[in-house]
Design a protein around this motif. Structure first.
Motif, PDB file in Angstrom:
ATOM      1  N   ASN A 148       0.802  -1.217   0.000  1.00 49.28           N
ATOM      2  CA  ASN A 148       0.000   0.000   0.000  1.00 49.28           C
ATOM      3  C   ASN A 148       0.838   1.271   0.000  1.00 49.28           C
ATOM      4  OD1 ASN A 148       0.753  -0.616   2.736  1.00 49.28           O
ATOM      5  ND2 ASN A 148      -0.709   0.924   3.434  1.00 49.28           N
ATOM      6  N   VAL A 149       2.161   1.134  -0.128  1.00 45.07           N
ATOM      7  CA  VAL A 149       3.059   2.287  -0.205  1.00 45.07           C
ATOM      8  C   VAL A 149       3.986   2.094  -1.392  1.00 45.07           C
ATOM      9  CG1 VAL A 149       4.810   3.651   0.981  1.00 45.07           C
ATOM     10  CG2 VAL A 149       2.993   2.555   2.307  1.00 45.07           C
ATOM     11  N   ALA A 150       4.055   3.101  -2.259  1.00 45.25           N
ATOM     12  CA  ALA A 150       4.876   2.991  -3.461  1.00 45.25           C
ATOM     13  C   ALA A 150       5.690   4.260  -3.678  1.00 45.25           C
ATOM     14  CB  ALA A 150       4.005   2.733  -4.688  1.00 45.25           C
ATOM     15  N   LEU A 151       6.787   4.104  -4.408  1.00 40.58           N
ATOM     16  CA  LEU A 151       7.609   5.224  -4.850  1.00 40.58           C
ATOM     17  C   LEU A 151       7.351   5.362  -6.339  1.00 40.58           C
ATOM     18  CD1 LEU A 151       9.735   7.250  -3.855  1.00 40.58           C
ATOM     19  CD2 LEU A 151      11.482   5.538  -4.336  1.00 40.58           C
ATOM     20  N   ILE A 152       6.637   6.427  -6.730  1.00 41.63           N
ATOM     21  CA  ILE A 152       6.183   6.540  -8.113  1.00 41.63           C
ATOM     22  C   ILE A 152       6.959   7.611  -8.875  1.00 41.63           C
ATOM     23  CG2 ILE A 152       3.876   5.718  -7.532  1.00 41.63           C
ATOM     24  CD1 ILE A 152       2.888   8.632  -7.776  1.00 41.63           C
ATOM     25  N   ALA A 153       6.972   7.471 -10.196  1.00 41.65           N
ATOM     26  CA  ALA A 153       7.641   8.424 -11.077  1.00 41.65           C
ATOM     27  C   ALA A 153       6.795   8.625 -12.324  1.00 41.65           C
ATOM     28  CB  ALA A 153       9.033   7.920 -11.445  1.00 41.65           C
ATOM     29  N   ALA A 154       7.148   9.637 -13.109  1.00 40.28           N
ATOM     30  CA  ALA A 154       6.419   9.922 -14.342  1.00 40.28           C
ATOM     31  C   ALA A 154       6.633   8.786 -15.337  1.00 40.28           C
ATOM     32  CB  ALA A 154       6.898  11.240 -14.933  1.00 40.28           C
ATOM     33  N   PRO A 155       5.665   8.569 -16.226  1.00 43.50           N
ATOM     34  CA  PRO A 155       5.753   7.439 -17.160  1.00 43.50           C
ATOM     35  C   PRO A 155       6.950   7.487 -18.097  1.00 43.50           C
ATOM     36  CG  PRO A 155       3.898   8.888 -17.695  1.00 43.50           C
ATOM     37  CD  PRO A 155       4.388   9.293 -16.358  1.00 43.50           C
ATOM     38  N   ASP A 156       7.470   8.687 -18.388  1.00 39.18           N
ATOM     39  CA  ASP A 156       8.609   8.810 -19.291  1.00 39.18           C
ATOM     40  C   ASP A 156       9.928   8.989 -18.554  1.00 39.18           C
ATOM     41  OD1 ASP A 156       8.124  11.302 -18.266  1.00 39.18           O
ATOM     42  OD2 ASP A 156       8.168  12.360 -20.195  1.00 39.18           O
ATOM     43  N   SER A 157       9.950   8.661 -17.259  1.00 41.81           N
ATOM     44  CA  SER A 157      11.148   8.892 -16.449  1.00 41.81           C
ATOM     45  C   SER A 157      12.288   7.940 -16.803  1.00 41.81           C
ATOM     46  CB  SER A 157      10.817   8.741 -14.962  1.00 41.81           C
ATOM     47  OG  SER A 157      10.475   7.386 -14.661  1.00 41.81           O
ATOM     48  N   GLY A 158      11.934   6.752 -17.228  1.00 51.57           N
ATOM     49  CA  GLY A 158      12.946   5.751 -17.506  1.00 51.57           C
ATOM     50  C   GLY A 158      13.424   5.006 -16.281  1.00 51.57           C
ATOM     51  N   ALA A 232      -3.416   6.439 -13.813  1.00 57.24           N
ATOM     52  CA  ALA A 232      -3.217   7.647 -14.618  1.00 57.24           C
ATOM     53  C   ALA A 232      -1.931   7.583 -15.435  1.00 57.24           C
ATOM     54  CB  ALA A 232      -3.197   8.874 -13.713  1.00 57.24           C
ATOM     55  N   GLY A 233      -1.166   6.497 -15.286  1.00 58.21           N
ATOM     56  CA  GLY A 233       0.032   6.328 -16.096  1.00 58.21           C
ATOM     57  C   GLY A 233       1.344   6.446 -15.351  1.00 58.21           C
ATOM     58  N   MET A 234       1.296   6.856 -14.071  1.00 60.47           N
ATOM     59  CA  MET A 234       2.519   6.897 -13.288  1.00 60.47           C
ATOM     60  C   MET A 234       3.079   5.474 -13.147  1.00 60.47           C
ATOM     61  SD  MET A 234       2.981  10.129 -12.363  1.00 60.47           S
ATOM     62  CE  MET A 234       2.256  10.722 -13.899  1.00 60.47           C
ATOM     63  N   VAL A 235       4.368   5.372 -12.915  1.00 61.05           N
ATOM     64  CA  VAL A 235       4.979   4.048 -12.771  1.00 61.05           C
ATOM     65  C   VAL A 235       5.502   3.874 -11.347  1.00 61.05           C
ATOM     66  CG1 VAL A 235       5.617   3.881 -15.180  1.00 61.05           C
ATOM     67  CG2 VAL A 235       7.234   4.896 -13.573  1.00 61.05           C
ATOM     68  N   ALA A 236       5.378   2.668 -10.824  1.00 61.39           N
ATOM     69  CA  ALA A 236       5.913   2.356  -9.500  1.00 61.39           C
ATOM     70  C   ALA A 236       7.371   1.929  -9.670  1.00 61.39           C
ATOM     71  CB  ALA A 236       5.097   1.255  -8.840  1.00 61.39           C
ATOM     72  N   VAL A 237       8.276   2.791  -9.266  1.00 64.63           N
ATOM     73  CA  VAL A 237       9.703   2.497  -9.376  1.00 64.63           C
ATOM     74  C   VAL A 237      10.122   1.522  -8.281  1.00 64.63           C
ATOM     75  CG1 VAL A 237      12.025   3.494  -9.390  1.00 64.63           C
ATOM     76  CG2 VAL A 237      10.099   4.793 -10.329  1.00 64.63           C
ATOM     77  N   ALA A 238       9.516   1.658  -7.112  1.00 66.84           N
ATOM     78  CA  ALA A 238       9.867   0.801  -5.977  1.00 66.84           C
ATOM     79  C   ALA A 238       8.709   0.773  -4.996  1.00 66.84           C
ATOM     80  CB  ALA A 238      11.134   1.308  -5.288  1.00 66.84           C
ATOM     81  N   TRP A 239       8.789  -0.188  -4.083  1.00 64.95           N
ATOM     82  CA  TRP A 239       7.824  -0.333  -3.003  1.00 64.95           C
ATOM     83  C   TRP A 239       8.664  -0.279  -1.721  1.00 64.95           C
ATOM     84  CZ3 TRP A 239       2.754  -0.589  -4.666  1.00 64.95           C
ATOM     85  CH2 TRP A 239       2.594  -0.784  -6.042  1.00 64.95           C
ATOM     86  N   PRO A 240       8.956   0.934  -1.232  1.00 71.66           N
ATOM     87  CA  PRO A 240      10.030   1.127  -0.250  1.00 71.66           C
ATOM     88  C   PRO A 240       9.871   0.376   1.064  1.00 71.66           C
ATOM     89  CG  PRO A 240       8.716   3.123  -0.502  1.00 71.66           C
ATOM     90  CD  PRO A 240       8.333   2.210  -1.606  1.00 71.66           C
ATOM     91  N   TYR A 241       8.653   0.260   1.578  1.00 70.03           N
ATOM     92  CA  TYR A 241       8.490  -0.451   2.846  1.00 70.03           C
ATOM     93  C   TYR A 241       8.738  -1.936   2.659  1.00 70.03           C
ATOM     94  CZ  TYR A 241       6.327   3.787   4.785  1.00 70.03           C
ATOM     95  OH  TYR A 241       6.081   5.064   5.229  1.00 70.03           O
TER      96      TYR A 241
END
Length: 346
Positions: A148-158, A232-241
């Motif tokens: 239930n906790v994510a580290l998100i970034a923009a879809p074009d972040s790479g 909405a298109g954001m990407v989950a880069v990591a799930w920090p917890y």
């Protein structure tokens, strides 16, 4: 889940190793830097539970401070399902904005008990504030992609993993607390250097817009913001917890040392009802979603999809020691801290 042993999992009558909200648990801002308990230290409990006044029907009145997030659904379910009433208690739940209210609220006696995240408690204890956990409240699922906790970034972040974020600007809802500490720990575990991460303070609702505007590289969000952001298109880069430690308990319920010492029967009665609520919540995820809609403004269609934390009563000691080591390493905790002393024996 790790095997429950005498060393790592302390049971109800044993010493509970503490540990997360806003949370989760970390989900809400629970005072990380500064004075977690406001102006006061531990003082006599003068709230309804510690006074001579009774609740309805001869039940003992108890007031609990809790931020309105999914992590505290078991508390609300325990009240609704009558578990507290069967324990002899008339429980009133007061919504808080986080640890900046709940920690001083318990210290002053405004609340008998409250929910708070584990790093806030580490900071409080390291500053000599007399508060202790007596029951866990929310735990990571330990499953990246299903937490239930994510580290998100923009879809074009790479960006595809937390290692890609070394030297980048991230957001956390409160600086020097569980969000940034867990991110640094997760990066260290992945073989990177958590010290290279930079953080700005930003509320969970603002992260997606900030990513779209290029204000930051990635941001910590919790449900109910994770699912809509990903849709909405954001990407989950990591799930920090989950990546920091799959057994990380992120938040729990605490009392003042005075209450724990002078009124253990009250604490045990409350914990009895709460444990039943935690067990009920873990076994009935649909009930967690339903009850969350009664004390938050989350739309029903979002509640149907959000990922839930794990609910259990006991803290995992090894995970808490690891988190404390990271909090010390990165300066979140600067005073003396004994992790086992964060927990009450009741």
């Amino acid at each position: 889940m790790t095997m429950e042993t005498r060393d790592t999992r302390l049971t109800r009558r044993g010493l509970l190793a503490v540990g997360t909200a806003a949370l989760v648990a970390g989900t809400a801002a629970a005072c990380g830097s500064g004075d977690p308990a406001g102006n006061g230290g531990s003082g006599p409990t003068t709230g309804t539970g510690g006074s001579a006044s009774g609740g309805s029907g001869g039940l003992r009145a108890v007031t609990v401070g809790a931020i309105p997030i999914v992590d505290v659904a078991p508390l609300h379910l325990a009240k609704e399902q009558g578990f507290f009433e069967e324990a002899g208690l008339d429980v009133t739940i007061e919504n808080t904005s986080g640890g900046a209210i709940s920690f001083p609220g318990v210290s002053s006696g405004q609340f008998d008990f409250a929910f708070g995240n584990v790093v806030s408690m580490m900071v409080a204890r390291s500053q000599g504030i007399g508060l202790k956990f007596f029951c866990s409240g929310s735990t990571t699922t330990g499953e990246p992609g299903e937490d239930n906790v994510a580290l998100i970034a923009a879809p074009d972040s790479g960006f595809t993993s937390i290692e890609d974020l070394e030297g980048k600007m991230l957001s956390s809802n409160q600086l020097a607390n569980i969000g940034d500490t867990a991110c640094r720990q997760a990066l260290d575990k992945a073989g990177g250097d958590g010290a290279t991460l930079e953080f700005m303070e930003m509320g969970f609702p603002d992260v997606q817009a900030a990513l779209e505007n290029g204000q930051l590289d990635a941001g910590v969000v919790v449900e109910p913001f994770v699912t809509p952001a990903l849709e909405a298109g954001m990407v989950a880069v990591a799930w920090p917890y989950a990546e920091a430690n799959p057994e990380l308990d992120t938040g729990g319920y605490f009392a003042s040392e005075d209450t724990l010492e002078s009124d253990p029967e009250l604490v045990r009665a409350f914990r009895d009802g709460l444990v039943r609520g935690l067990e009920y919540a873990q076994e009935n995820p649909d009930e967690v979603r339903r009850i969350t809609g009664t004390y938050t403004q989350t739309p029903p269609e979002v509640l149907e999809q959000i990922k839930l934390p794990r609910f259990r009563a006991d803290f995992d000691l090894e995970a808490q020691e690891e988190l404390a080591a990271s909090a010390r390493k990165y300066g979140t905790v600067t005073g003396e801290l004994s992790v086992p002393d964060m927990f009450a024996e009741i």
